[in-house]
Design an enzyme around this catalytic site. Structure first.
Site, PDB file in Angstrom:
ATOM      1  N   LYS A  85      47.041  26.438  48.969  1.00 26.52           N
ATOM      2  CA  LYS A  85      45.692  26.291  49.554  1.00 26.52           C
ATOM      3  C   LYS A  85      45.661  25.130  50.540  1.00 26.52           C
ATOM      4  CE  LYS A  85      44.124  29.282  46.352  1.00 26.52           C
ATOM      5  NZ  LYS A  85      44.438  29.090  44.964  1.00 26.52           N
ATOM      6  N   ASP A 109      46.190  40.285  40.194  1.00 25.89           N
ATOM      7  CA  ASP A 109      45.076  40.775  41.027  1.00 25.89           C
ATOM      8  C   ASP A 109      45.539  41.223  42.409  1.00 25.89           C
ATOM      9  OD1 ASP A 109      45.694  38.293  42.013  1.00 25.89           O
ATOM     10  OD2 ASP A 109      43.682  37.455  41.843  1.00 25.89           O
ATOM     11  N   ASP A 118      44.857  40.655  47.773  1.00 22.46           N
ATOM     12  CA  ASP A 118      44.389  40.024  46.541  1.00 22.46           C
ATOM     13  C   ASP A 118      42.926  40.442  46.408  1.00 22.46           C
ATOM     14  OD1 ASP A 118      42.991  38.221  44.906  1.00 22.46           O
ATOM     15  OD2 ASP A 118      44.411  36.614  45.264  1.00 22.46           O
TER      16      ASP A 118
HETATM   17  N1  GDD Z   1      47.650  33.682  31.508  1.00 23.96           N
HETATM   18  C1  GDD Z   1      47.048  32.961  32.447  1.00 23.96           C
HETATM   19  N2  GDD Z   1      46.653  31.687  32.180  1.00 23.96           N
HETATM   20  N3  GDD Z   1      46.834  33.535  33.667  1.00 23.96           N
HETATM   21  C2  GDD Z   1      46.216  32.787  34.618  1.00 23.96           C
HETATM   22  C3  GDD Z   1      45.789  31.467  34.403  1.00 23.96           C
HETATM   23  C4  GDD Z   1      46.022  30.886  33.101  1.00 23.96           C
HETATM   24  O1  GDD Z   1      45.672  29.745  32.809  1.00 23.96           O
HETATM   25  N4  GDD Z   1      45.214  31.004  35.547  1.00 23.96           N
HETATM   26  C5  GDD Z   1      45.285  31.998  36.438  1.00 23.96           C
HETATM   27  N5  GDD Z   1      45.881  33.093  35.889  1.00 23.96           N
HETATM   28  C6  GDD Z   1      46.160  34.376  36.552  1.00 23.96           C
HETATM   29  C7  GDD Z   1      44.952  35.014  37.191  1.00 23.96           C
HETATM   30  O2  GDD Z   1      44.350  35.932  36.279  1.00 23.96           O
HETATM   31  C8  GDD Z   1      45.554  35.744  38.371  1.00 23.96           C
HETATM   32  O3  GDD Z   1      46.001  37.034  38.036  1.00 23.96           O
HETATM   33  C9  GDD Z   1      46.762  34.907  38.734  1.00 23.96           C
HETATM   34  O4  GDD Z   1      47.043  34.080  37.594  1.00 23.96           O
HETATM   35  C10 GDD Z   1      46.540  34.033  39.972  1.00 23.96           C
HETATM   36  O5  GDD Z   1      45.348  33.306  39.824  1.00 23.96           O
HETATM   37  P1  GDD Z   1      44.220  33.327  40.965  1.00 23.96           P
HETATM   38  O6  GDD Z   1      43.105  32.472  40.476  1.00 23.96           O
HETATM   39  O7  GDD Z   1      43.901  34.713  41.380  1.00 23.96           O
HETATM   40  O8  GDD Z   1      44.991  32.547  42.109  1.00 23.96           O
HETATM   41  P2  GDD Z   1      44.732  32.618  43.678  1.00 23.96           P
HETATM   42  O9  GDD Z   1      44.494  34.008  44.132  1.00 23.96           O
HETATM   43  O10 GDD Z   1      43.712  31.605  44.036  1.00 23.96           O
HETATM   44  O11 GDD Z   1      46.167  32.093  44.260  1.00 23.96           O
HETATM   45  C11 GDD Z   1      47.379  32.640  43.768  1.00 23.96           C
HETATM   46  O12 GDD Z   1      47.617  33.912  44.327  1.00 23.96           O
HETATM   47  C12 GDD Z   1      47.865  33.919  45.768  1.00 23.96           C
HETATM   48  C13 GDD Z   1      48.120  35.357  46.158  1.00 23.96           C
HETATM   49  O13 GDD Z   1      47.036  36.155  45.821  1.00 23.96           O
HETATM   50  C14 GDD Z   1      48.542  31.676  44.100  1.00 23.96           C
HETATM   51  O14 GDD Z   1      49.676  32.126  43.370  1.00 23.96           O
HETATM   52  C15 GDD Z   1      48.846  31.624  45.584  1.00 23.96           C
HETATM   53  O15 GDD Z   1      50.018  30.858  45.822  1.00 23.96           O
HETATM   54  C16 GDD Z   1      49.063  33.033  46.126  1.00 23.96           C
HETATM   55  O16 GDD Z   1      49.234  33.008  47.554  1.00 23.96           O
HETATM   56 MG    MG Z   2      44.030  35.778  43.189  1.00 25.90          MG
END
Ligand code: GDD
Ligand code: MG
Length: 370
Positions: free
Chosen positions: A157, A106, A219
């Site tokens: 986080k 994303d 993001d």
């Molecule tokens: N296949 C799979 N299975 N993908 C997953 C799963 C899972 O169980 N859970 C989450 N994802 C994918 C989501 O679709 C997304 O593309 C990505 O992993 C990260 O998940 P988010 O839910 O968007 O995480 P976030 O935005 O809260 O935090 C993450 O991204 C940040 C940067 O945007 C973390 O990686 C943070 O450390 C990072 O700063």
């Molecule tokens: Mg995200």
């Protein structure tokens, strides 16, 4: 070069946009979001992409197929149940090369990932995290570095108490270069978070950071950031193919559009739209194909997707209207509201303050007026 992109999250924060459509294929300006990522990666020599999916990605397959149209080999791996960010990687391990990129699905960005790969090689790292500065790191993974850019701390986080005394605003951009050896740290067959269970174990053990230089990064996983990403594309702040198609006038209007009102760039107006007399569209507006904007309506800083209808005299600002929603004459939608697919908003409603209306809802005339 190979990349695995995680697209298995449910996209809950982007609902109702993601209620019926997975985050990777929601429309951003004029194409499925993931296409931006794939084009950007292809530009850095990535030709083999594995999409790690948490549930059957029928709509993603329909939109992107085997990647041939984008000049990329695209394969899908579907977990039996969501395995978390590291568990998902583990589940795909048989397909992975000795060195590969891993990405959150994303992120809209134009980071120089080739430079990140070079850094990874120079340091001999096990993993290299792409890093970007943000104003508020609390929604992300905060990264602490020493002067050689070795990671000395990773806080996913972080709460206010964890942030006390920390000077850095560098966060993980969700873009990693990894050696296959990282997979040895991930237990098989269960939900594992790479941020909470793997990065901390690699601190001081081969995890490096690569701060991005002069890059755009966002993001797009919340309505505010989805809108901001849209505006940034329209204003040419992201180096994507869209900016070139918009051209210097920051305006793209499809051929068969009927415009009796005004369009104020930057704006993208899709095929078959109709903008009636006295209506103002723009600036910073995307109208998907087949959108109608009624007489005297004002649409500004907004995304109105395929086949939606904006009635006579409506005000639609700072909001997202999903496909086929109907906004009846005189209704107001603003303030970060997100209107789902096939919703009907009756006359006299005033929807604001980040309200979310879920797909198929019918709001009677004047039902909500705050
Ligand atoms: N296949 C799979 N299975 N993908 C997953 C799963 C899972 O169980 N859970 C989450 N994802 C994918 C989501 O679709 C997304 O593309 C990505 O992993 C990260 O998940 P988010 O839910 O968007 O995480 P976030 O935005 O809260 O935090 C993450 O991204 C940040 C940067 O945007 C973390 O990686 C943070 O450390 C990072 O700063
Ligand atoms: Mg995200």
């Amino acid at each position: 070069m190979q990349a695995v992109i995680l697209v298995g999250g449910e996209g809950t924060r982007l609902r109702p946009l993601t209620s019926r459509r997975p985050k990777p294929v929601i429309t951003l300006v004029d194409r499925p979001f993931l296409v931006y990522m794939l084009e950007w990666l292809r530009g850095h020599g990535v030709d083999d992409v594995i999409l790690s999916c948490g549930f059957e990605p029928t709509q993603v397959r329909e939109a992107l197929g085997d990647g041939a149209a984008l000049g990329i080999r695209l394969r899908y791996v579907v977990e039996p149940e969501p395995r978390g960010t590291a568990g998902a990687l583990k589940y795909a391990q048989d397909l992975l090369d000795e060195r590969f990129l891993m990405l959150n699905g994303d992120v809209l960005c134009d980071i120089d990932v080739s430079a990140q790969l070079r850094r990874h090689e120079e340091t001999g790292a096990v993993g290299t995290l792409g890093l970007v500065p943000v104003d508020d790191p609390s929604a992300y993974g905060l990264v602490l570095l020493d002067e050689d850019h070795a990671v000395t701390g990773f806080l996913e986080k972080p709460g206010p108490e964890e942030l006390v005394g920390l000077q850095t605003t560098l966060i993980s951009a969700g873009i990693y270069v990894l050696e296959h050896a990282v997979l040895d740290l991930i237990p098989e067959g269960r939900n594992v978070s790479i941020e909470r269970e793997v990065w901390p174990r690699l601190v001081g053990a081969g995890l490096f950071g690569a701060p991005a230089q002069d890059a755009y990064w966002m993001d797009i996983g919340t309505p505010d950031r989805y809108l901001q990403g849209t505006f940034d594309i329209l204003e040419g702040n992201v180096r994507t193919g869209v900016a070139e198609r918009l051209g210097p006038g920051f305006l793209a209007v499809a051929d068969d559009v009927r415009v009796d009102g005004r369009i104020i760039p930057p704006a993208v107006v899709g095929a078959g739209c109709r903008i009636d007399a006295g209506a103002h569209v723009g600036s910073l507006v995307v109208l998907g194909p087949g959108v109608t904007v009624g007489r005297g309506a004002r649409v500004e800083r907004a995304v109105v997707l395929d086949g939606a209808t904006i009635g006579v005299g409506c005000e639609v600002t700072d909001c997202i209207i999903a496909p086929r929603a109907r906004i009846a004459d005189g209704a107001v939608v603003r303030g970060g509201a997100v209107i789902g697919e096939d919703v009907t908003v009756g006359s006299g409603n005033i929807l604001t303050a980040g309200i979310k209306v879920f797909p198929g809802t019918e709001l009677a005339d004047g039902a909500i007026t705050f």
